[in-house]
Design a protein around this motif. Structure first.
Motif, PDB file in Angstrom:
ATOM      1  N   TRP A  36      -2.587   2.565  -0.782  1.00  0.00           N
ATOM      2  CA  TRP A  36      -1.895   2.699  -2.071  1.00  0.00           C
ATOM      3  C   TRP A  36      -1.243   4.077  -2.120  1.00  0.00           C
ATOM      4  CZ3 TRP A  36      -1.171  -1.025  -5.714  1.00  0.00           C
ATOM      5  CH2 TRP A  36      -1.990  -2.177  -5.642  1.00  0.00           C
ATOM      6  N   PHE A  37      -0.004   4.081  -2.551  1.00  0.00           N
ATOM      7  CA  PHE A  37       0.767   5.303  -2.738  1.00  0.00           C
ATOM      8  C   PHE A  37       1.343   5.287  -4.145  1.00  0.00           C
ATOM      9  CE2 PHE A  37       1.109   7.094   1.584  1.00  0.00           C
ATOM     10  CZ  PHE A  37       0.520   6.067   2.300  1.00  0.00           C
ATOM     11  N   ARG A  38       1.802   6.438  -4.600  1.00  0.00           N
ATOM     12  CA  ARG A  38       2.453   6.495  -5.902  1.00  0.00           C
ATOM     13  C   ARG A  38       3.606   7.478  -5.857  1.00  0.00           C
ATOM     14  NH1 ARG A  38      -2.391   9.387  -9.424  1.00  0.00           N
ATOM     15  NH2 ARG A  38      -2.217  11.483  -8.517  1.00  0.00           N
ATOM     16  N   GLN A  39       4.555   7.248  -6.744  1.00  0.00           N
ATOM     17  CA  GLN A  39       5.723   8.126  -6.820  1.00  0.00           C
ATOM     18  C   GLN A  39       6.098   8.332  -8.273  1.00  0.00           C
ATOM     19  OE1 GLN A  39       9.106   6.883  -4.468  1.00  0.00           O
ATOM     20  NE2 GLN A  39       9.914   8.969  -4.427  1.00  0.00           N
ATOM     21  N   ALA A  40       6.001   9.573  -8.707  1.00  0.00           N
ATOM     22  CA  ALA A  40       6.398   9.947 -10.053  1.00  0.00           C
ATOM     23  C   ALA A  40       7.872  10.347 -10.042  1.00  0.00           C
ATOM     24  CB  ALA A  40       5.540  11.101 -10.546  1.00  0.00           C
ATOM     25  N   PRO A  41       8.540  10.299 -11.191  1.00  0.00           N
ATOM     26  CA  PRO A  41       9.960  10.661 -11.242  1.00  0.00           C
ATOM     27  C   PRO A  41      10.202  12.063 -10.713  1.00  0.00           C
ATOM     28  CG  PRO A  41       9.304   9.585 -13.273  1.00  0.00           C
ATOM     29  CD  PRO A  41       8.040   9.806 -12.487  1.00  0.00           C
ATOM     30  N   GLY A  42      11.162  12.188  -9.799  1.00  0.00           N
ATOM     31  CA  GLY A  42      11.520  13.488  -9.261  1.00  0.00           C
ATOM     32  C   GLY A  42      10.568  14.034  -8.220  1.00  0.00           C
ATOM     33  N   LYS A  43       9.586  13.237  -7.844  1.00  0.00           N
ATOM     34  CA  LYS A  43       8.603  13.705  -6.859  1.00  0.00           C
ATOM     35  C   LYS A  43       8.590  12.803  -5.631  1.00  0.00           C
ATOM     36  CE  LYS A  43       5.481  15.971 -10.117  1.00  0.00           C
ATOM     37  NZ  LYS A  43       4.067  16.127 -10.545  1.00  0.00           N
ATOM     38  N   ASP A  44       8.020  13.314  -4.545  1.00  0.00           N
ATOM     39  CA  ASP A  44       7.887  12.522  -3.332  1.00  0.00           C
ATOM     40  C   ASP A  44       6.779  11.484  -3.494  1.00  0.00           C
ATOM     41  OD1 ASP A  44       8.423  15.446  -1.231  1.00  0.00           O
ATOM     42  OD2 ASP A  44       9.870  14.007  -2.066  1.00  0.00           O
ATOM     43  N   ARG A  45       6.881  10.449  -2.685  1.00  0.00           N
ATOM     44  CA  ARG A  45       5.812   9.452  -2.669  1.00  0.00           C
ATOM     45  C   ARG A  45       4.570  10.092  -2.066  1.00  0.00           C
ATOM     46  NH1 ARG A  45       7.325   3.433  -0.877  1.00  0.00           N
ATOM     47  NH2 ARG A  45       8.897   3.985  -2.451  1.00  0.00           N
ATOM     48  N   GLU A  46       3.421   9.887  -2.730  1.00  0.00           N
ATOM     49  CA  GLU A  46       2.205  10.535  -2.269  1.00  0.00           C
ATOM     50  C   GLU A  46       1.094   9.521  -2.032  1.00  0.00           C
ATOM     51  OE1 GLU A  46       0.514  13.304  -5.010  1.00  0.00           O
ATOM     52  OE2 GLU A  46       0.281  11.834  -6.612  1.00  0.00           O
ATOM     53  N   PHE A  47       0.243   9.842  -1.105  1.00  0.00           N
ATOM     54  CA  PHE A  47      -0.908   9.019  -0.760  1.00  0.00           C
ATOM     55  C   PHE A  47      -1.918   9.020  -1.895  1.00  0.00           C
ATOM     56  CE2 PHE A  47      -4.187   7.111   1.664  1.00  0.00           C
ATOM     57  CZ  PHE A  47      -5.347   7.857   1.472  1.00  0.00           C
ATOM     58  N   VAL A  48      -2.496   7.857  -2.151  1.00  0.00           N
ATOM     59  CA  VAL A  48      -3.540   7.729  -3.167  1.00  0.00           C
ATOM     60  C   VAL A  48      -4.862   7.317  -2.518  1.00  0.00           C
ATOM     61  CG1 VAL A  48      -4.295   6.472  -5.219  1.00  0.00           C
ATOM     62  CG2 VAL A  48      -1.889   7.146  -4.978  1.00  0.00           C
ATOM     63  N   ALA A  49      -4.854   6.211  -1.784  1.00  0.00           N
ATOM     64  CA  ALA A  49      -6.083   5.695  -1.190  1.00  0.00           C
ATOM     65  C   ALA A  49      -5.745   4.735  -0.063  1.00  0.00           C
ATOM     66  CB  ALA A  49      -6.944   4.988  -2.233  1.00  0.00           C
ATOM     67  N   ALA A  50      -6.705   4.549   0.854  1.00  0.00           N
ATOM     68  CA  ALA A  50      -6.520   3.616   1.952  1.00  0.00           C
ATOM     69  C   ALA A  50      -7.852   2.988   2.316  1.00  0.00           C
ATOM     70  CB  ALA A  50      -5.906   4.315   3.171  1.00  0.00           C
ATOM     71  N   ILE A  51      -7.774   1.804   2.919  1.00  0.00           N
ATOM     72  CA  ILE A  51      -8.970   1.079   3.315  1.00  0.00           C
ATOM     73  C   ILE A  51      -8.684   0.390   4.646  1.00  0.00           C
ATOM     74  CG2 ILE A  51      -8.288  -0.979   2.010  1.00  0.00           C
ATOM     75  CD1 ILE A  51     -11.289  -1.346   1.318  1.00  0.00           C
ATOM     76  N   ASN A  52      -9.675   0.418   5.544  1.00  0.00           N
ATOM     77  CA  ASN A  52      -9.419  -0.193   6.843  1.00  0.00           C
ATOM     78  C   ASN A  52      -9.507  -1.709   6.743  1.00  0.00           C
ATOM     79  OD1 ASN A  52     -12.271  -0.417   6.703  1.00  0.00           O
ATOM     80  ND2 ASN A  52     -12.351  -0.538   8.939  1.00  0.00           N
ATOM     81  N   TRP A  53      -9.215  -2.392   7.835  1.00  0.00           N
ATOM     82  CA  TRP A  53      -9.081  -3.846   7.807  1.00  0.00           C
ATOM     83  C   TRP A  53     -10.349  -4.544   7.335  1.00  0.00           C
ATOM     84  CZ3 TRP A  53     -12.228  -7.023  10.639  1.00  0.00           C
ATOM     85  CH2 TRP A  53     -13.015  -6.403  11.611  1.00  0.00           C
ATOM     86  N   SER A  54     -11.519  -4.006   7.649  1.00  0.00           N
ATOM     87  CA  SER A  54     -12.770  -4.660   7.285  1.00  0.00           C
ATOM     88  C   SER A  54     -13.295  -4.242   5.926  1.00  0.00           C
ATOM     89  CB  SER A  54     -13.838  -4.359   8.340  1.00  0.00           C
ATOM     90  OG  SER A  54     -14.193  -2.986   8.293  1.00  0.00           O
ATOM     91  N   GLY A  55     -12.760  -3.161   5.390  1.00  0.00           N
ATOM     92  CA  GLY A  55     -13.265  -2.647   4.120  1.00  0.00           C
ATOM     93  C   GLY A  55     -14.390  -1.647   4.273  1.00  0.00           C
ATOM     94  N   GLU A  56     -14.767  -1.332   5.496  1.00  0.00           N
ATOM     95  CA  GLU A  56     -15.907  -0.430   5.711  1.00  0.00           C
ATOM     96  C   GLU A  56     -15.540   1.039   5.556  1.00  0.00           C
ATOM     97  OE1 GLU A  56     -18.362  -3.220   8.929  1.00  0.00           O
ATOM     98  OE2 GLU A  56     -17.322  -1.399   9.573  1.00  0.00           O
ATOM     99  N   ASN A  57     -14.285   1.369   5.741  1.00  0.00           N
ATOM    100  CA  ASN A  57     -13.854   2.757   5.675  1.00  0.00           C
ATOM    101  C   ASN A  57     -12.797   2.927   4.594  1.00  0.00           C
ATOM    102  OD1 ASN A  57     -14.197   2.184   8.955  1.00  0.00           O
ATOM    103  ND2 ASN A  57     -15.250   3.985   8.162  1.00  0.00           N
ATOM    104  N   THR A  58     -13.022   3.896   3.709  1.00  0.00           N
ATOM    105  CA  THR A  58     -12.071   4.187   2.652  1.00  0.00           C
ATOM    106  C   THR A  58     -11.724   5.676   2.664  1.00  0.00           C
ATOM    107  OG1 THR A  58     -13.845   4.504   1.042  1.00  0.00           O
ATOM    108  CG2 THR A  58     -12.865   2.303   1.189  1.00  0.00           C
TER     109      THR A  58
END
Length: 125
Positions: A36-58
């Motif tokens: 998941w990423f997010r982008q606010a007006p006038g700002k670069d897209r930034e990383f929010v969260a990630a999860i691996n294929w199995s769900g074991e690593n966040t």
């Protein structure tokens, strides 16, 4: 290829919670890491969260750690981002992303080949 569609955004007050969903189609979701990423007006897209294929690593950005939770349900072909204690600074368009090229999910937008169109989250003070 995989197609991604986000939903669950909206307008909420500070302190509220929202759960974003990312519905996948086209290929088996368990083959992909999700982010998941997010982008606010006038700002670069930034990383929010990630999860691996199995769900074991966040993985989480420091700004959301302890408030946001990423999860996935591979059988339902859906990923989730639960956001609690929302702050006005969380206001942005939130994007779901997927990729399968690396052993672990990345934390930059260049680590993801597939993207949804985004869902707006607005937090009022």
């Amino acid at each position: 290829q995989v197609q991604l569609v986000e939903s669950g955004g909206g307008l909420v007050q500070a302190g509220a919670s929202l759960r974003l969903s990312c519905a996948a189609s086209g290929r088996i979701l368990s083959a992909f890491h999700m982010g998941w990423f997010r982008q606010a007006p006038g700002k670069d897209r930034e990383f929010v969260a990630a999860i691996n294929w199995s769900g074991e690593n966040t993985f989480y950005a420091e700004s959301v750690k302890g408030r946001f939770t990423i999860s996935r349900h591979n059988a339902e072909m859906t990923g989730y981002l639960l956001m609690t204690s929302l702050e006005p600074e969380d206001t942005a368009v939130y994007y779901c992303a997927a990729d399968s090229r690396s052993p672990l999910p990345g934390t930059t937008q260049y680590d993801y080949a597939y993207w949804g169109r985004g869902t707006q989250v607005t937090v009022s003070s």
